[in-house]
Design a protein around this motif. Structure first.
Motif, PDB file in Angstrom:
ATOM      1  N   ALA A   6      -4.823   0.902  -1.567  1.00  0.00           N
ATOM      2  CA  ALA A   6      -3.901   1.193  -2.663  1.00  0.00           C
ATOM      3  C   ALA A   6      -2.459   1.269  -2.174  1.00  0.00           C
ATOM      4  O   ALA A   6      -1.535   0.826  -2.869  1.00  0.00           O
ATOM      5  CB  ALA A   6      -4.300   2.503  -3.341  1.00  0.00           C
ATOM      6  N   LEU A   7      -2.249   1.822  -0.974  1.00  0.00           N
ATOM      7  CA  LEU A   7      -0.902   1.921  -0.411  1.00  0.00           C
ATOM      8  C   LEU A   7      -0.256   0.549  -0.312  1.00  0.00           C
ATOM      9  O   LEU A   7       0.915   0.370  -0.670  1.00  0.00           O
ATOM     10  CB  LEU A   7      -0.976   2.577   0.968  1.00  0.00           C
ATOM     11  CG  LEU A   7       0.336   2.633   1.764  1.00  0.00           C
ATOM     12  CD1 LEU A   7       1.338   3.546   1.073  1.00  0.00           C
ATOM     13  CD2 LEU A   7       0.080   3.100   3.196  1.00  0.00           C
ATOM     14  N   PHE A   8      -0.995  -0.436   0.152  1.00  0.00           N
ATOM     15  CA  PHE A   8      -0.465  -1.790   0.277  1.00  0.00           C
ATOM     16  C   PHE A   8      -0.342  -2.461  -1.089  1.00  0.00           C
ATOM     17  O   PHE A   8       0.608  -3.202  -1.349  1.00  0.00           O
ATOM     18  CB  PHE A   8      -1.374  -2.622   1.188  1.00  0.00           C
ATOM     19  CG  PHE A   8      -1.115  -2.424   2.653  1.00  0.00           C
ATOM     20  CD1 PHE A   8      -0.583  -3.429   3.438  1.00  0.00           C
ATOM     21  CD2 PHE A   8      -1.405  -1.207   3.263  1.00  0.00           C
ATOM     22  CE1 PHE A   8      -0.344  -3.247   4.791  1.00  0.00           C
ATOM     23  CE2 PHE A   8      -1.185  -1.009   4.615  1.00  0.00           C
ATOM     24  CZ  PHE A   8      -0.638  -2.023   5.385  1.00  0.00           C
ATOM     25  N   ALA A   9      -1.325  -2.207  -1.949  1.00  0.00           N
ATOM     26  CA  ALA A   9      -1.353  -2.889  -3.249  1.00  0.00           C
ATOM     27  C   ALA A   9      -0.172  -2.496  -4.128  1.00  0.00           C
ATOM     28  O   ALA A   9       0.315  -3.321  -4.921  1.00  0.00           O
ATOM     29  CB  ALA A   9      -2.668  -2.573  -3.967  1.00  0.00           C
ATOM     30  N   ILE A  10       0.300  -1.261  -4.015  1.00  0.00           N
ATOM     31  CA  ILE A  10       1.399  -0.810  -4.882  1.00  0.00           C
ATOM     32  C   ILE A  10       2.771  -1.048  -4.251  1.00  0.00           C
ATOM     33  O   ILE A  10       3.795  -0.926  -4.938  1.00  0.00           O
ATOM     34  CB  ILE A  10       1.256   0.685  -5.233  1.00  0.00           C
ATOM     35  CG1 ILE A  10       1.366   1.556  -3.984  1.00  0.00           C
ATOM     36  CG2 ILE A  10      -0.056   0.943  -5.978  1.00  0.00           C
ATOM     37  CD1 ILE A  10       1.313   3.055  -4.267  1.00  0.00           C
ATOM     38  N   LYS A  53       2.706 -10.632   6.523  1.00  0.00           N
ATOM     39  CA  LYS A  53       3.300 -10.134   7.760  1.00  0.00           C
ATOM     40  C   LYS A  53       4.700  -9.561   7.547  1.00  0.00           C
ATOM     41  O   LYS A  53       5.584 -10.211   6.988  1.00  0.00           O
ATOM     42  CB  LYS A  53       3.363 -11.281   8.788  1.00  0.00           C
ATOM     43  CG  LYS A  53       3.902 -10.878  10.150  1.00  0.00           C
ATOM     44  CD  LYS A  53       3.861 -12.067  11.105  1.00  0.00           C
ATOM     45  CE  LYS A  53       4.388 -11.700  12.474  1.00  0.00           C
ATOM     46  NZ  LYS A  53       4.335 -12.844  13.416  1.00  0.00           N
ATOM     47  N   ASN A  54       4.892  -8.310   7.989  1.00  0.00           N
ATOM     48  CA  ASN A  54       6.192  -7.632   8.016  1.00  0.00           C
ATOM     49  C   ASN A  54       6.910  -7.591   6.674  1.00  0.00           C
ATOM     50  O   ASN A  54       8.150  -7.547   6.616  1.00  0.00           O
ATOM     51  CB  ASN A  54       7.095  -8.272   9.078  1.00  0.00           C
ATOM     52  CG  ASN A  54       6.621  -7.963  10.483  1.00  0.00           C
ATOM     53  OD1 ASN A  54       5.846  -7.043  10.706  1.00  0.00           O
ATOM     54  ND2 ASN A  54       7.074  -8.750  11.451  1.00  0.00           N
ATOM     55  N   THR A  55       6.145  -7.593   5.603  1.00  0.00           N
ATOM     56  CA  THR A  55       6.716  -7.341   4.272  1.00  0.00           C
ATOM     57  C   THR A  55       5.799  -6.386   3.515  1.00  0.00           C
ATOM     58  O   THR A  55       5.752  -6.409   2.292  1.00  0.00           O
ATOM     59  CB  THR A  55       6.879  -8.651   3.469  1.00  0.00           C
ATOM     60  OG1 THR A  55       5.606  -9.315   3.364  1.00  0.00           O
ATOM     61  CG2 THR A  55       7.877  -9.579   4.125  1.00  0.00           C
ATOM     62  N   ASN A  56       5.080  -5.550   4.250  1.00  0.00           N
ATOM     63  CA  ASN A  56       4.066  -4.693   3.655  1.00  0.00           C
ATOM     64  C   ASN A  56       4.420  -3.223   3.840  1.00  0.00           C
ATOM     65  O   ASN A  56       5.428  -2.877   4.461  1.00  0.00           O
ATOM     66  CB  ASN A  56       2.697  -5.000   4.260  1.00  0.00           C
ATOM     67  CG  ASN A  56       2.708  -4.900   5.777  1.00  0.00           C
ATOM     68  OD1 ASN A  56       2.947  -3.840   6.344  1.00  0.00           O
ATOM     69  ND2 ASN A  56       2.469  -6.026   6.467  1.00  0.00           N
ATOM     70  N   ALA A  57       3.575  -2.345   3.327  1.00  0.00           N
ATOM     71  CA  ALA A  57       3.842  -0.904   3.365  1.00  0.00           C
ATOM     72  C   ALA A  57       3.900  -0.362   4.782  1.00  0.00           C
ATOM     73  O   ALA A  57       4.734   0.506   5.092  1.00  0.00           O
ATOM     74  CB  ALA A  57       2.763  -0.173   2.562  1.00  0.00           C
ATOM     75  N   GLY A  86      -0.176 -14.906  -4.221  1.00  0.00           N
ATOM     76  CA  GLY A  86      -0.778 -14.077  -5.249  1.00  0.00           C
ATOM     77  C   GLY A  86      -0.894 -12.624  -4.819  1.00  0.00           C
ATOM     78  O   GLY A  86      -0.062 -12.099  -4.065  1.00  0.00           O
ATOM     79  N   PHE A  87      -1.946 -11.964  -5.289  1.00  0.00           N
ATOM     80  CA  PHE A  87      -2.134 -10.546  -5.001  1.00  0.00           C
ATOM     81  C   PHE A  87      -2.267 -10.281  -3.504  1.00  0.00           C
ATOM     82  O   PHE A  87      -1.801  -9.252  -2.994  1.00  0.00           O
ATOM     83  CB  PHE A  87      -3.372 -10.036  -5.743  1.00  0.00           C
ATOM     84  CG  PHE A  87      -3.625  -8.567  -5.555  1.00  0.00           C
ATOM     85  CD1 PHE A  87      -2.789  -7.621  -6.134  1.00  0.00           C
ATOM     86  CD2 PHE A  87      -4.693  -8.130  -4.796  1.00  0.00           C
ATOM     87  CE1 PHE A  87      -3.014  -6.258  -5.952  1.00  0.00           C
ATOM     88  CE2 PHE A  87      -4.926  -6.773  -4.613  1.00  0.00           C
ATOM     89  CZ  PHE A  87      -4.088  -5.829  -5.196  1.00  0.00           C
TER      90      PHE A  87
END
Length: 394
Positions: free
Chosen positions: A162-166, A198-202, A191-192
């Protein structure tokens, strides 16, 4: 398959750990160098692939080293708890040792990553620090019933997903130089699934804040490999799987049912992890230890443990794996040797044997020669320690 009494120390666990250590130490063979020298050889290309981490989504044999090592930390914990209870240690002593071990693992990881650097390299994504960060939580779960361990495992993976998804995706004005990766990098998901790019995530965003709290030579902007501190959270999930497997091993009454259980859970986790990835719900990325990777790699860990358990403990053929047993029973010493003595061995051979001792078979096979020398020298030390019953414990 006959049922046999389970020993207090399973050979399969030491041998599996030794197999993992061998894969790590064998990096010195540098199959990539050989593959480059012989570009038409599918054999060397195959070995190079499985001695390298995949760029992002996917899996090679090399990608299973860290999950296996983490999994085996969990497998060993039930035996460690039983040993400490049997020795009469009180709660203060047990918890004191736990916190001390976690801290030593974290500091040792930082120390090894800082070798030859101009200053301490405060980084927390390597194997030892990741295990150290989660070890106290793992130990606490070691006292819980299996049901709560499964609940904790599921909660960790769902919360991390969920941390990454939001976390918002990069917009049209995003400065890709700050991420150290091109906008059109071919390994970006669409997409989702792009929430785990890479390096654009939570986890990347967290490190841009957290790692800059420590003294650094330069401001931290990104990790070139995409690795992240927060990966210790799903790594804890991998250790919980090992904890559960260790409890099964320790309390099993039927070896036949135990083996089936390990294989069944391994296959199920493999299938679920693979499906989550191909459906775009959560890609299989070892570098940021996605929840699907925890399941997929955990499946392989169950299967590998089952294989070694069958051969070494049930069939009593552990002597086949003497080298692995030596490495596995002194894994911390092996890990430290692999990260500290290569340069010393190489320079010693160039001084005392020949300046170009590794060129005996030509440039193409140079790393195979030097790597074999490094591995042989390290094994001689570890084998001497094994025979003298000298084991490095934390």
């Amino acid at each position: 398959m006959p049922n046999v009494p389970l020993p207090t120390r399973l050979a399969s666990v030491d041998i599996y750990r030794g197999f993992v250590m061998f894969l790590m130490m064998a990096e010195v063979w540098e199959f990539g160098h050989v593959a480059k020298a012989f570009p038409d050889s599918g054999f060397w290309a195959f070995l190079h692939f499985h001695q390298s981490h995949v760029p992002w989504v996917g899996c090679s044999l090399h990608d299973l080293i860290q999950p296996s090592f983490s999994f085996l930390v969990g497998v060993a914990l039930p035996y460690s708890l039983a040993s400490r209870q049997a020795s009469g240690q009180n709660n203060w002593q047990v918890w004191g040792h736990t916190f001390r071990r976690a801290l030593i693992l974290i500091l040792l990881g930082i120390f090894l990553r800082s070798m030859y650097a101009k200053q301490t390299n405060f980084t927390f994504e390597d194997t030892l620090t990741q295990i150290g960060l989660g070890y106290v939580f793992l130990f606490a779960l070691g006292w819980a019933k299996e049901r709560w361990q499964w609940i904790a495992f599921a909660g960790i993976l769902l919360a991390y997903w969920a941390l990454f998804a939001i976390y918002p995706l990069p917009g049209p004005d995003f400065n890709w130089a700050e991420a150290g990766v091109a906008a059109d990098w071919p390994h970006h998901a669409q997409g989702f699934a792009a929430h785990w790019n890479k390096n654009t995530n939570a986890a990347w965003a967290f490190d841009r804040w957290f790692l800059n709290l420590f003294p650094r030579e330069n401001v931290f902007r990104f990790n070139g490999g995409g690795y992240a501190t927060l990966s210790f959270i799903p790594t804890l999930g991998t250790m919980i799987l090992g904890l559960i497997a260790g409890q099964w091993l320790k309390t099993a009454e039927s070896t036949r049912l135990l083996l089936r259980k390990l294989l069944l859970f391994g296959l199920v986790f493999l299938a679920v992890g693979f499906l989550l990835s191909i459906l775009g719900i959560c890609p299989n990325v070892k570098r940021i230890w996605t929840p699907s990777w925890t399941l997929f790699s955990g499946g392989w860990c169950f299967i590998l443990l089952a294989g070694f358990y069958y051969i070494a403990d049930l069939k009593q053929q552990g002597s086949w794996f003497y080298v692995f047993k030596v490495l596995g029973m002194n894994s911390i010493a092996a890990y430290v040797l692999a990260h500290t003595v290569i340069g010393f061995i190489d320079s010693s051979f160039r001084i005392n044997v020949h300046p170009q001792y590794d060129m005996i078979f030509g440039e193409g096979y140079r790393t195979l020669v030097s790597g074999t020398v490094f591995l042989a020298m390290q094994f001689l030390v570890l084998n001497w320690m094994y025979r003298k019953r000298i084991f490095v414990k934390i």
